[in-house]
Design an enzyme around this catalytic site. Structure first.
Site, short mmCIF file in Angstrom:
data_model
loop_
_atom_site.label_atom_id
_atom_site.label_comp_id
_atom_site.label_asym_id
_atom_site.label_seq_id
_atom_site.Cartn_x
_atom_site.Cartn_y
_atom_site.Cartn_z
N GLU A 176 27.01 -167.39 -69.23
CA GLU A 176 28.41 -167.87 -69.24
C GLU A 176 29.03 -167.74 -67.85
OE1 GLU A 176 30.61 -165.70 -72.16
OE2 GLU A 176 32.25 -167.13 -72.27
N HIS B 190 29.49 -173.02 -67.63
CA HIS B 190 30.58 -174.00 -67.67
C HIS B 190 31.05 -174.28 -66.24
CE1 HIS B 190 30.94 -173.66 -71.99
NE2 HIS B 190 31.16 -172.38 -71.93
N ARG C 41 34.71 -161.70 -64.81
CA ARG C 41 34.31 -162.02 -63.44
C ARG C 41 34.07 -160.80 -62.57
NH1 ARG C 41 36.69 -167.94 -62.03
NH2 ARG C 41 36.45 -168.73 -64.14
N ARG D 17 34.26 -177.00 -68.55
CA ARG D 17 34.95 -175.75 -68.87
C ARG D 17 35.41 -175.76 -70.33
NH1 ARG D 17 39.22 -173.07 -64.83
NH2 ARG D 17 39.14 -171.02 -65.77
N ALA D 18 35.00 -174.75 -71.09
CA ALA D 18 35.28 -174.73 -72.53
C ALA D 18 36.77 -174.57 -72.81
CB ALA D 18 34.48 -173.62 -73.20
N SER D 19 37.41 -173.66 -72.06
CA SER D 19 38.81 -173.38 -72.37
C SER D 19 39.71 -174.56 -72.03
CB SER D 19 39.29 -172.13 -71.62
OG SER D 19 39.18 -172.33 -70.22
N TYR E 255 36.92 -166.80 -79.19
CA TYR E 255 35.52 -167.19 -78.97
C TYR E 255 34.59 -166.43 -79.92
CZ TYR E 255 36.42 -169.70 -74.51
OH TYR E 255 36.84 -170.59 -73.54
N HIS F 209 27.87 -166.33 -76.90
CA HIS F 209 28.44 -164.97 -76.84
C HIS F 209 27.65 -164.04 -77.74
CE1 HIS F 209 31.61 -168.17 -76.61
NE2 HIS F 209 31.54 -167.75 -75.36
N HIS G 146 31.18 -174.02 -79.84
CA HIS G 146 32.02 -173.39 -78.82
C HIS G 146 33.46 -173.85 -78.97
CE1 HIS G 146 33.16 -171.38 -75.20
NE2 HIS G 146 31.93 -171.20 -74.77
#
Lengths: 344, 344
Positions: free
Chosen positions: A280, A8, A286, A67-69, A190, A219, A174
């Site tokens: 991902e 993403h 991170r 970006r998914a979020s 998620y 995921h 997603h």
């Protein structure tokens, strides 16, 4: 060749999120902010973390989406979410144009809480036909944690599926952020969505109606591979087909599982033909794992350690399955490849 | 000694569910059915499947609670759910009285969608003090798939937790049926709830406020052990304590995972001190696995096959951890044990 099916654009210039925030605030006031102007240099700089990880980990190509979020389908109305999806997808297109060897695009859909999935057809068609995208991210819960839409097997989704089949592009299932305080986004919502979607596919006849429709569950498939015995047993109790038959041409899992035992289990129970390499990155987790000294999301390392995998199986996971699920990727890879050297 | 921490009374006489169905229908009509009269013979007959599985699998004692999918907290009002919980718990008590060596009781709570958890205090106190129960099942989503209640770390739950701490009994976090068409009960809603609860515990400070409160997360912890790396990484990114510290005295997983690779992973990543043997028999999956020739839910077989477990670790999983988490079980075991033979 190593294709990462799940990246993403989480490092996008901050003006982009600022625009979205202002757009949502503006909805209640009846005004709307100006679209942000992002320069090519800003784009080049913003993807440096992605490029550095690709280089360090030996990934050739990332299937790249907004970006998914930040999709936040629960936040805007139809017009706002159309504008937002278009902006995000155009930025992905610019990344892919600047770095055609490193990125191919997957689009965000302009879904809304109350709208029909059919309203997304125009944007997915634009992204595939005009921007050269190879798939889309489909949010099974545009309400953001309230699960107010019908299941993915419901006919309400069929117009969109017809377009995906016609374009021969898959969807990654997603979700986006959660506005339900019960669900932490990356730690619960998620994974719950992945598990939920799989069980919908197990109980429904979606792939009888769309034999060539392909869904990627990210995921690592949520809870599914860990509970593979439960799902095999539930399918059997419900007189459904065996799981391997049920998913064969239609349901795929990525490898976004951030420790070796999880990856080992995934590759032990799910057919190799149904697993696509994904990380991902730059994403949900991170940090560096103090137990290994490597990034949690460096999932290629775990796969490389699985002793039972042979070279053919690795090639499927890293390249061939992605070419099969995302057939539009192959011409792009060939286009991006260096011209063959003339024979001396 | 083998203690199964997760058994539901799924084979209860059918008059019981018929009463509940009539009770719910009656709510809108303003009438209420008579309580069903269940004889001791009916109870003896109804638990024969449980007893047969115990004998065949070598389980000594089942921690036994009302059928989870029938709790249906979303269906009734406070009075109806109180009456229903009381009926179900009294039946569990009768099972435990008739078979004191084979069963100990865990109670259903009379939760409702809009009520306060404090309204459950009376029933949990009655069950523990008068009926000799050793724990309760706590539904984190009494709305049945709409997740309308606050997270388990919210202070709204605290009055109930205070009572659990005072009584020194744990709660198993267990949802009931789903009235949201997105969520299949045993294939999605159950596992999602387990995952959701764990992430709430990870992000909240509940166990700072209640250092002796103990929560059992069933179904092997939902998606959590499979994604243990993700959770370790999220905890680290969020500056939370390491997972093993975070769960040590407060969060436990059962072994309701229906295939060997899943159990192997669970016991590899989660500290042995936090795992309790459970099978959910007679439960979610009832068939025989064609790959093994044994019941999917015969989870003891999988544990027995894990080569890395030593005898001390097995004893923790099968007995000692249950005694630790459910301290009220020990006097009951001693009471039920045959009197020591006099020395000859």
């Amino acid at each position: 060749m190593i294709i990462d099916c799940h990246g993403h654009y989480t490092t996008v210039a901050k003006e982009v999120q600022a625009f979205r925030d202002a757009q949502i605030v503006g909805l209640s006031r009846g005004d709307s902010p100006k679209l942000p102007q992002i320069s090519d240099d800003q784009i080049r700089e913003s993807v440096q973390p992605q490029l550095a990880f690709q280089a360090a980990r030996g990934t050739d190509l990332t299937i790249f989406s907004p970006r998914a979020s930040s999709m936040g389908h629960h936040l805007g109305d139809a017009a706002a979410n159309q504008q937002w999806a278009r902006l995000c997808n155009d930025l992905i297109h610019r990344v892919c144009t600047l770095f055609p060897k490193q990125f191919v695009g997957v689009c965000q859909l302009p879904q809304t809480v109350s709208g029909s999935p059919a309203e997304c057809i125009g944007e997915v068609e634009r992204c595939v036909k005009e921007l050269g995208f190879i798939g889309c991210n489909l949010n099974p819960d545009p309400s953001g944690g309230h699960w107010a839409s019908p299941p993915l097997t419901d006919r309400a989704w069929y117009p969109l599926y017809e377009k995906l089949v016609e374009l021969d592009v898959p969807a990654m299932v997603h979700v986006s952020a959660s506005c339900n305080p019960n669900f932490h986004a990356t730690g619960a919502h998620y994974l719950n969505a992945d598990t939920t979607a799989f069980m919908q596919f197990l109980t429904g006849d979606l792939f009888k109606d769309f034999p060539t429709l392909r869904m990627v569950i990210p995921h690592g498939g949520g809870a599914v591979p860990y509970h593979w015995g439960r799902y095999r047993g539930l399918a059997q109790d419900m007189k459904r087909p065996p799981l391997t038959d049920l998913i064969r041409d239609n349901v795929f899992f990525d490898t976004c599982v951030y420790h070796y035992p999880g990856i080992e289990l995934l590759l032990k129970v799910v057919p190799i033909d149904n697993v696509l390499f994904g990380s991902e990155t730059v994403g949900a987790v991170r940090g560096i794992d103090p137990e290994t000294g490597h990034y949690f999301d460096d999932t290629k390392r775990y796969i490389d350690q699985v002793p039972s995998l042979n070279a053919d199986e690795k090639r499927k996971i890293f390249e061939l399955n992605a070419r099969k699920v995302y057939p539009r990727i192959s011409p792009l890879i060939d286009r991006a490849a260096p011209a063959p050297q003339p024979a001396v």
